[in-house]
Every structure is written in structure tokens, then in C-alpha cells.
Design an enzyme around this catalytic site. Sequence first.
Site, mmCIF file in Angstrom:
data_model
loop_
_atom_site.group_PDB
_atom_site.id
_atom_site.type_symbol
_atom_site.label_atom_id
_atom_site.label_comp_id
_atom_site.label_asym_id
_atom_site.label_seq_id
_atom_site.Cartn_x
_atom_site.Cartn_y
_atom_site.Cartn_z
ATOM 1 N N GLU A 235 0.827 -1.206 0.000
ATOM 2 C CA GLU A 235 0.000 0.000 0.000
ATOM 3 C C GLU A 235 0.866 1.262 0.000
ATOM 4 O O GLU A 235 0.497 2.281 -0.585
ATOM 5 C CB GLU A 235 -0.932 0.004 1.219
ATOM 6 C CG GLU A 235 -2.002 -1.083 1.172
ATOM 7 C CD GLU A 235 -2.883 -0.991 -0.062
ATOM 8 O OE1 GLU A 235 -3.187 0.151 -0.492
ATOM 9 O OE2 GLU A 235 -3.257 -2.041 -0.611
ATOM 10 N N SER B 134 17.223 -9.078 -10.913
ATOM 11 C CA SER B 134 15.928 -9.057 -11.593
ATOM 12 C C SER B 134 15.801 -10.054 -12.740
ATOM 13 O O SER B 134 14.767 -10.717 -12.868
ATOM 14 C CB SER B 134 15.621 -7.650 -12.109
ATOM 15 O OG SER B 134 15.246 -6.794 -11.058
ATOM 16 N N HIS C 8 1.659 -10.196 -9.188
ATOM 17 C CA HIS C 8 3.075 -10.514 -9.421
ATOM 18 C C HIS C 8 3.966 -9.449 -8.782
ATOM 19 O O HIS C 8 4.970 -9.759 -8.150
ATOM 20 C CB HIS C 8 3.367 -10.596 -10.916
ATOM 21 C CG HIS C 8 4.814 -10.770 -11.230
ATOM 22 N ND1 HIS C 8 5.493 -11.955 -11.034
ATOM 23 C CD2 HIS C 8 5.730 -9.890 -11.714
ATOM 24 C CE1 HIS C 8 6.753 -11.803 -11.361
ATOM 25 N NE2 HIS C 8 6.932 -10.565 -11.798
ATOM 26 N N SER C 9 3.598 -8.200 -8.955
ATOM 27 C CA SER C 9 4.315 -7.080 -8.358
ATOM 28 C C SER C 9 3.376 -5.883 -8.389
ATOM 29 O O SER C 9 2.227 -5.985 -8.820
ATOM 30 C CB SER C 9 5.606 -6.770 -9.124
ATOM 31 O OG SER C 9 5.304 -6.190 -10.377
#
Length: 440
Positions: free
Chosen positions: A116, A202, A331-332
Site C-alpha cells: 500500500e 531481476s 506478481h508485483s
Amino acid sequence: STQSTWGIFLSVVCRNMLAAVVGRRAFGLCVCGSARASTFSSKCPSSYPSPQAELTPSFTNRLEFISAHETIPTYRVMDPDGNVTSPNEVHIGKDRLLHIYSDMIRLQSMDEIFYEAQRQGRLSFYMTAIGEEATHFGTAEALQPTDEVYSQYRESGVLMHRGWSLDDFANQCFSNRLDTGKGRQMPCHYGDARRHFHTISSPLATQIPQAAGTGFALRKEGRGRICACFFGDGAASEGDFFAGINMASTLNAHTLFFCRNNGWAISTPTHEQYRGDGIAARGPALGIPTIRVDGNDIFAIHNAVTKARELIVQQNRPVLLEAITYRIGHHSTSDDSTRYRPPGEIEYWITQASPVRRLFKYLVHKKWWNEERDGALKEQVQKDVLQALEKAGEVPKPPISDLFSDVYDQPTKELRRQEAELHEHLAKYGDKYNLGQYSH
């Protein structure tokens, strides 16, 4: 004389090289490929060693193709209702379980609040691990603190188990002066050499061949350590996966390859990701002991990793473990999974199959926990997470000089020149930047 000595030496070397070449040519006729091996097998002397000795030929006159095999079973100790099939299969004591459960709640709360915070613009990026907590803590509990860990980016619970605080996670996500990575990584790309947790990268699957090499080094080290390498079902489609685990197999690496098969590779479901019996089916094909485990059962994960670690160290072989779990979150923060997943599917895994809820039910069955204590824990943890978030947001960014440190042991002339150019630029245009956010 010196010349005659060198002449003898060179003649011996040449003779040995010629013998090696001839030997390799003959050897190649026998075993270089299956077709050539069968063609020339009648001509191969029985004294020739075969690197495929473990593959005993079984000949047949039937012409048929193999397209299926028996499905690999999924090992489970505790069902979704918290019931244990055999008490003898539980090897984590009460105190440790309560501690692990508290950490699971802490991780879940951190994921929810940090997610959030990204939506509010306070963080640039975030990834949650909600729904996969058992794979973190079950594995971490079975590993030794000095075992090396290569993570993908959804294993923050392993770091939490090894001592990372909420402050450590918050500092990394804010890339502030207290970040162990000095602000050089994206949020959630954790790393800590003191805790043998290699910095996350990544690009998918790059850690798999690295883990194979690390496992090989640990076997040579001879101190009984292993390397645990995490990756997802999507990463298992990368070329690095096949190259890495095959290399580990042939090198007898001390590596545990842990696949989190959570159903989705971003928006690609597993039925579009591969054919065949999941990821586990690939292990035996490469000569690797393999097991499939209920990834939401912390006891099954703990037992499987404990046994896998023993096998790796005692037999000097890598192991492949496929954990069947589910990615409850997006997922992200760059993804909206409601566009490709039905809400009912997500709701089922939250209410019926969550690893945290499953362990909660077990603890309640044992009368070690209750709703009242659970509510108090969640309330306190939420306060702790918010406090860590506020503190990290107030810490300045790393000093600008850190841009040039840790690149070389001693800064090069080129690096010094670049640093001087930056300082010259900032002296002239510093008012165009918010330099006050950086440490001095």
C-alpha cells in the site's frame, strides 16, 4: 645437458598428447552419442570405461515412443484443515513453531503495508510473498545459518528467519543510508553477505548456474555446507535452468534447487508454461534426486529440505524440489492479476489453502494458540511495520560518493575523472537537484 633434458621432456609430453587424442577418438566412437554408441558397440573393447555406465541399455524390438509416465506424487504431512496424518512426521517443536508463526504474520503484515505504501508513492516498487510463506520458513528452518542462499525475489521470509528486522527491510525498500546495499538495488532485491544471502537479480534464472558453481565450490570446500537456490515455474523455462541443473548434476554440486511452482509466471498459467508432469519430472532426466512437496505445508517443506540437505552432503549430489503453492498477491506492483485470474480462484487460496491459516489451525488444535492471541499479535505487528516504515522514510539517502565506491579495490583514473566531473556539474547546477536528501 639442459637441451637434452628439455628434449626428453617434450618427447614425453608429445607422446602423452598423442595417446590422449587417439584415446579420445576411440572413446568417442563408443559413447559420444547413443546412435554412434550402438553402431560401434561391437568394436569397443570391454576394458574401455564408459561415462554412461549408470545407463544400462535395455533393448527391445518394439518401435514405440514414450509420451507419458506415472505422475510424481506430492508429499504432504498436514492437510488444509491443520490435521497431521502422522505426528511422527512433525519435527519442529512448540516454541519454534510459535516463533515461526509469528514471523509469518509479521511477513504478511509487512507485505500488505509496504504494498500500500508503494501505491501511495512512498516506495517505487514492491513484490509480496503472500501465500508462499511456508516455502520460506520451512526451508530456512531446515538449512544451516551458513548455507548459501540464492533467492529469486519472493523469499524475504528466509532473510527474516535469519535475523533481518522490519527496519532492515524498510531501509532497503527506501534505498536509504542504512540500506546494506547502499541504495544500489531495486526495492525487494535484498542481499546480506553476513547472512549468506546473495543479492537478488531481476533477470530470471541467472542465479541457477551461479548456484551450481557455488554448490561445486562448497563440495570442494568439504565443510558440509550447501547452497539453496530458489526460482519459480516461469524461471524454469529459461535456458539457464537446464544448463545450471545439468552442470550441477555432472559436477556433483552441493545445491538444492527449490522451485516455487505457484501457478503463474506473471500472467502466464502453468498449462501454457509447459507440458508434462510439472518441473519435478525434469530432475530424473538429468540424474538428480527429486521430490514434489505441498508448498503450503510447512512440515512437509521442513522434512523434505532436511532430508534433501542430508542427501546432498552425504552423497555429494544436487537435489531438485518442486513446491506446489500459489501466488495470492499480484506478481508485483506493476501487475494487476485480476485481469487474468478469476476472483473466486484467489479467494479459495486465501480462505482454504493459505499456509499461514493452515498452521494457525494446527496450533489451535494443539491448544497452543487461539483467536484472542492471534488478534493481539496482528495488531502489534501492524504497529511495528508502520513504525519501521516511518523511520526508514526519514533516513537520508546514501552519500553521492557511494556511486564510486565498491567498484574497484582501488579507484581507477577513469573513475576519479568521472567523480570529478560529477562534483563539477553539481557545483554548477546543484540548485536543480534535491541534494538535501543525500547524506554527507
